[in-house]
Design an enzyme around this catalytic site. Structure first.
Site, PDB file in Angstrom:
ATOM      1  N   ASP A 130       0.895  -1.152   0.000  1.00 33.53           N
ATOM      2  CA  ASP A 130       0.000   0.000   0.000  1.00 33.53           C
ATOM      3  C   ASP A 130       0.946   1.218   0.000  1.00 33.53           C
ATOM      4  O   ASP A 130       2.147   1.073   0.264  1.00 33.53           O
ATOM      5  CB  ASP A 130      -0.866  -0.042   1.270  1.00 33.53           C
ATOM      6  N   LEU A 131       0.428   2.384  -0.297  1.00 34.42           N
ATOM      7  CA  LEU A 131       1.303   3.567  -0.361  1.00 34.42           C
ATOM      8  C   LEU A 131       1.144   4.475   0.868  1.00 34.42           C
ATOM      9  O   LEU A 131       2.051   4.579   1.705  1.00 34.42           O
ATOM     10  CB  LEU A 131       0.995   4.353  -1.639  1.00 34.42           C
ATOM     11  N   ASP A 132      -0.045   5.116   0.958  1.00 31.37           N
ATOM     12  CA  ASP A 132      -0.273   6.102   2.025  1.00 31.37           C
ATOM     13  C   ASP A 132      -0.252   5.419   3.390  1.00 31.37           C
ATOM     14  O   ASP A 132      -1.097   4.564   3.675  1.00 31.37           O
ATOM     15  CB  ASP A 132      -1.651   6.763   1.821  1.00 31.37           C
ATOM     16  N   SER A 155     -14.635   8.435   0.171  1.00 32.18           N
ATOM     17  CA  SER A 155     -14.290   9.126   1.419  1.00 32.18           C
ATOM     18  C   SER A 155     -15.182  10.344   1.605  1.00 32.18           C
ATOM     19  O   SER A 155     -15.707  10.589   2.691  1.00 32.18           O
ATOM     20  CB  SER A 155     -12.825   9.603   1.392  1.00 32.18           C
TER      21      SER A 155
HETATM   22  C1  BG6 Z   1      -5.606   5.914  -0.186  1.00 33.97           C
HETATM   23  C2  BG6 Z   1      -5.665   6.740   1.077  1.00 33.97           C
HETATM   24  O1  BG6 Z   1      -4.329   5.380  -0.328  1.00 33.97           O
HETATM   25  O2  BG6 Z   1      -5.901   6.717  -1.312  1.00 33.97           O
HETATM   26  C3  BG6 Z   1      -6.995   7.455   1.190  1.00 33.97           C
HETATM   27  O3  BG6 Z   1      -5.465   5.901   2.209  1.00 33.97           O
HETATM   28  C4  BG6 Z   1      -7.242   8.277  -0.076  1.00 33.97           C
HETATM   29  O4  BG6 Z   1      -6.971   8.286   2.321  1.00 33.97           O
HETATM   30  C5  BG6 Z   1      -7.171   7.357  -1.286  1.00 33.97           C
HETATM   31  O5  BG6 Z   1      -8.517   8.908  -0.033  1.00 33.97           O
HETATM   32  C6  BG6 Z   1      -7.374   8.092  -2.601  1.00 33.97           C
HETATM   33  O6  BG6 Z   1      -6.284   8.920  -2.848  1.00 33.97           O
HETATM   34  P1  BG6 Z   1      -6.227  10.089  -3.928  1.00 33.97           P
HETATM   35  O7  BG6 Z   1      -4.778  10.519  -3.873  1.00 33.97           O
HETATM   36  O8  BG6 Z   1      -6.590   9.480  -5.242  1.00 33.97           O
HETATM   37  O9  BG6 Z   1      -7.183  11.126  -3.489  1.00 33.97           O
HETATM   38 MG    MG Z   2      -2.691   3.190   3.629  1.00 33.68          MG
END
Ligand code: BG6
Ligand code: MG
Length: 213
Positions: free
Chosen positions: A8-10, A51
């Site tokens: 996973d990234l974030d 979200s």
């Molecule tokens: C996920 C995060 O990796 O990516 C979420 O944990 C985030 O918090 C989701 O909403 C979407 O990311 P982005 O960068 O496309 O808005």
């Molecule tokens: Mg994450």
């Protein structure tokens, strides 16, 4: 046997989770909705539009907004998030991650990315890690975001491996659910998984190989 690791990234490779929180909190506040860190946990790993819908439902105002409003509010949040990302650099890679990626590469273990973030390629470039990732699953090409398993299945396909030969690493409950839904073995960073670790600095090939036993 582990032949590939899917990240996973974030919250796993870098702490962009804190920037997502700032940008969501500001947007929610403009809409008269106060969110806290506990609620933010439920947003981790969840795609951008999902979200926002969760936030609007939390504030009890979902019905006030059309799909077009929702798209433009999500764009607004993303613009603030991108400003926060501008300062991101190699120094923002979480402890031990680059060493772990290098260890995997020198052991011929494939590396995939299963993030639902559309900003993932930009972030990996800023962290100077993009060249070390064999395949980045494209979230716009999968039907459902986490907790559905689609993005992990796509990442395993992209690195050319059967799910049973892969292990995924996540910091969010939604991500662990996604892995469990496709029988991928899971490592959780601060979240319960098949193998639970406190922080990214505990990651090593030896540690994750416990999942092979
Ligand atoms: C996920 C995060 O990796 O990516 C979420 O944990 C985030 O918090 C989701 O909403 C979407 O990311 P982005 O960068 O496309 O808005
Ligand atoms: Mg994450």
């Amino acid at each position: 046997m582990i032949k590939g690791v899917i990240f996973d990234l974030d919250g796993v490779i870098t702490d962009t989770a804190k920037f997502h929180y700032i940008a969501w909190k500001n947007l929610a506040s403009e809409l008269g909705i106060e969110i806290d860190e506990k609620f933010n946990e439920t947003l981790k790993g969840i795609p951008r539009l999902d979200s926002l819908i969760k936030i609007l439902e939390y504030g009890g105002v979902r019905q006030k907004y059309s799909d077009t409003d929702i798209d433009s509010l999500a764009d607004k949040k993303n613009e603030e998030y991108k400003l926060l990302l501008e300062e991101l650099s190699k120094d923002d890679i979480l402890p031990g991650i680059e060493e772990f990626i290098d260890e995997l590469r020198s052991n011929n273990i494939k590396i995939g990315l299963a993030s639902v973030s559309k900003n993932a390629p930009t972030i990996l470039k800023k962290l100077e890690l993009i060249e070390k990732i064999d395949f980045i699953a494209d979230p716009s090409k999968v039907a459902k975001g986490k907790p559905a398993p689609d993005i992990f299945i796509e990442a395993a396909r992209g690195i050319g491996l059967e799910i049973e030969n892969t292990v995924g690493i996540e910091d969010a409950e939604s991500g662990v659910k996604a892995m469990r839904a496709c029988n991928m073995r899971s490592v959780g960073i601060g979240v319960e998984a098949d193998l639970t670790l406190k922080g990214t600095s505990e990651l090593s090939l030896e540690v994750i190989s416990m999942l092979d036993k």
